[in-house]
Design a protein around this motif. Structure first.
Motif, mmCIF file in Angstrom:
data_model
loop_
_atom_site.group_PDB
_atom_site.id
_atom_site.type_symbol
_atom_site.label_atom_id
_atom_site.label_comp_id
_atom_site.label_asym_id
_atom_site.label_seq_id
_atom_site.Cartn_x
_atom_site.Cartn_y
_atom_site.Cartn_z
ATOM 1 N N UNK A 27 0.497 -0.993 -0.012
ATOM 2 C CA UNK A 27 -0.139 -0.072 0.243
ATOM 3 C C UNK A 27 0.884 1.483 -0.201
ATOM 4 N N UNK A 28 -0.025 1.920 -0.305
ATOM 5 C CA UNK A 28 1.543 3.573 -0.389
ATOM 6 C C UNK A 28 1.609 4.340 0.941
ATOM 7 N N UNK A 29 2.154 5.071 1.643
ATOM 8 C CA UNK A 29 3.484 5.078 2.451
ATOM 9 C C UNK A 29 1.862 6.268 3.006
ATOM 10 N N UNK A 30 1.454 5.419 4.809
ATOM 11 C CA UNK A 30 0.643 6.784 4.865
ATOM 12 C C UNK A 30 1.101 6.908 6.361
ATOM 13 N N UNK A 39 -0.972 10.434 -4.128
ATOM 14 C CA UNK A 39 -0.401 10.447 -5.027
ATOM 15 C C UNK A 39 1.077 10.626 -3.922
ATOM 16 N N UNK A 40 2.060 9.424 -4.295
ATOM 17 C CA UNK A 40 2.976 10.105 -2.640
ATOM 18 C C UNK A 40 4.438 9.619 -4.612
ATOM 19 N N UNK A 41 4.999 10.836 -3.301
ATOM 20 C CA UNK A 41 6.699 10.446 -4.443
ATOM 21 C C UNK A 41 7.504 9.449 -3.960
ATOM 22 N N UNK A 42 7.949 8.803 -4.922
ATOM 23 C CA UNK A 42 9.031 7.470 -4.573
ATOM 24 C C UNK A 42 10.465 8.132 -4.638
ATOM 25 N N UNK A 43 10.708 7.769 -3.685
ATOM 26 C CA UNK A 43 12.555 7.589 -3.407
ATOM 27 C C UNK A 43 13.257 7.367 -5.095
ATOM 28 N N UNK A 44 14.339 7.790 -5.517
ATOM 29 C CA UNK A 44 14.461 8.107 -6.829
ATOM 30 C C UNK A 44 15.494 6.287 -7.017
ATOM 31 N N UNK A 45 15.721 6.064 -7.915
ATOM 32 C CA UNK A 45 16.073 3.732 -8.584
ATOM 33 C C UNK A 45 15.435 2.651 -7.448
ATOM 34 N N UNK A 46 13.679 3.285 -6.817
ATOM 35 C CA UNK A 46 13.261 2.874 -6.639
ATOM 36 C C UNK A 46 13.677 0.976 -7.707
ATOM 37 N N UNK A 47 12.676 1.381 -8.762
ATOM 38 C CA UNK A 47 12.776 0.296 -9.702
ATOM 39 C C UNK A 47 13.950 0.323 -10.453
ATOM 40 N N UNK A 48 14.773 -1.094 -10.354
ATOM 41 C CA UNK A 48 15.840 -0.440 -11.069
ATOM 42 C C UNK A 48 15.981 -1.991 -12.473
ATOM 43 N N UNK A 49 16.708 -1.757 -13.542
ATOM 44 C CA UNK A 49 16.674 -2.873 -14.493
ATOM 45 C C UNK A 49 17.128 -4.456 -13.407
ATOM 46 N N UNK A 50 16.608 -5.802 -14.119
ATOM 47 C CA UNK A 50 16.836 -7.122 -13.634
ATOM 48 C C UNK A 50 17.180 -7.342 -14.902
ATOM 49 N N UNK A 51 17.780 -9.032 -14.331
ATOM 50 C CA UNK A 51 17.245 -10.249 -15.882
ATOM 51 C C UNK A 51 16.788 -10.553 -15.734
ATOM 52 N N UNK A 52 15.563 -9.724 -15.437
ATOM 53 C CA UNK A 52 14.248 -10.327 -16.302
ATOM 54 C C UNK A 52 13.469 -8.864 -16.677
ATOM 55 N N UNK A 99 6.803 8.787 -8.838
ATOM 56 C CA UNK A 99 5.460 8.624 -8.542
ATOM 57 C C UNK A 99 4.601 7.312 -8.008
ATOM 58 N N UNK A 100 3.383 7.167 -6.990
ATOM 59 C CA UNK A 100 3.361 6.288 -6.926
ATOM 60 C C UNK A 100 1.762 6.733 -7.028
ATOM 61 N N UNK A 101 0.609 5.919 -7.525
ATOM 62 C CA UNK A 101 -0.647 6.736 -8.336
ATOM 63 C C UNK A 101 -1.713 5.275 -7.152
ATOM 64 N N UNK A 102 -2.007 5.935 -6.150
ATOM 65 C CA UNK A 102 -3.011 5.457 -4.975
ATOM 66 C C UNK A 102 -4.195 5.841 -5.398
ATOM 67 N N UNK A 103 -5.457 4.975 -6.044
ATOM 68 C CA UNK A 103 -6.535 5.035 -5.547
ATOM 69 C C UNK A 103 -7.368 4.393 -4.669
ATOM 70 N N UNK A 104 -7.869 4.440 -3.632
ATOM 71 C CA UNK A 104 -9.093 4.039 -3.078
ATOM 72 C C UNK A 104 -10.286 3.941 -3.091
ATOM 73 N N UNK A 105 -11.488 3.170 -3.010
ATOM 74 C CA UNK A 105 -12.925 2.985 -3.580
ATOM 75 C C UNK A 105 -13.446 1.447 -2.401
#
Length: 258
Positions: A38-41, A126-139, A148-154
């Protein structure tokens, strides 16, 4: 699809395990979506107290810019209407170019997202993400790095749910930050698709063998939209594993995406 059969979930399509896209997180399925979050709260204990001005600025940022709000509306509209073409347009052009001829991967990923429940009435965070949170991998690689992380609660008929998606900007426009599979990633994807097909065949055969009173009991639970109770009954009475029982319940519920 009976959306209300799904229990609360959080979606974060930001994993290098790209061959298993967009699964909801379910408490009875700890083997799936271990990366979902979940998005940081909550404010960490001991964190500095924000001034009223700082708090107001943070709340404004969490509501999103007009462009982010417009993008969230496009996502909700595409998902609620199950519009494959509209959903595809929300993937970054660089990602679509990278995926290239691997259309089976793209189709699976989009269909997984379209299968999730969503409401056009939601609370956006909308939550700002830390830099380089998603890096290339083998896959996988990430042609568009998320910022950013976009959270939609409903609310659904029986649950309060959240969909979280990593997003970023490309040429001044907002898009979902989806992975692009490497050759190794496609090999992995093909293996998981094969496993999925086998699991579907096992569930289909098990449904064909269902007999009363368990069949009637399962149908009654499906009618009440109590998927968890149906899974438990299936496993305890028929002694199938969880993936098979989940598939059986999905088939009995008439979920078209299963």
């Amino acid at each position: 699809m009976l959306k209300s059969l799904r229990i609360p979930f959080a979606l974060l399509a930001m994993t290098a395990a790209l061959a298993a896209p967009a699964y909801p997180q379910e408490s009875a399925r700890p083997q799936e979506s271990p990366w979902a979050m979940r998005a940081p709260a909550a404010v960490p204990h001991g964190a500095p107290t924000l001034s009223a001005q700082q708090r107001a600025a943070q709340e404004a940022a969490e509501r999103g810019t007009p462009d982010q709000q417009a993008f969230a509306r496009k996502v909700a509209d595409a998902m609620s209407s199950k519009d494959f073409g509209a959903m595809k347009q929300l993937f970054a052009p660089s990602t679509l170019k990278c995926i290239g001829n691997h259309q089976d991967f793209l189709q699976e990923r989009i269909n997984r997202q379209l299968a999730l429940p969503i409401s056009t009435k939601y609370k956006l965070t909308i939550t700002k993400l830390p830099p380089n949170i998603m890096n290339p991998s083998k896959f996988a690689t990430y042609p568009l790095r998320p910022t950013h992380l976009m959270g939609m609660e409903f609310d659904t008929a029986v649950n309060h749910d959240t969909v979280n998606l990593p997003i970023g900007q490309e040429d001044g426009k907002w898009y979902e930050a989806q992975p692009c599979p490497t050759d190794a990633g496609m090999v992995r994807f093909a293996k998981l698709q094969h496993m999925k097909a086998q699991a579907h065949d096992r569930a289909k055969a098990a449904v064909a063998d269902l007999k009363d009173p368990v069949k009637s009991q399962l149908l009654a639970l499906v009618g009440k939209r109590d998927a968890m109770a149906a899974w438990k009954l299936c496993m305890s009475s028929l002694h199938y594993d969880f993936p098979t029982c989940r598939g059986m319940v999905a088939i009995l519920a008439g979920e078209p995406d299963y």
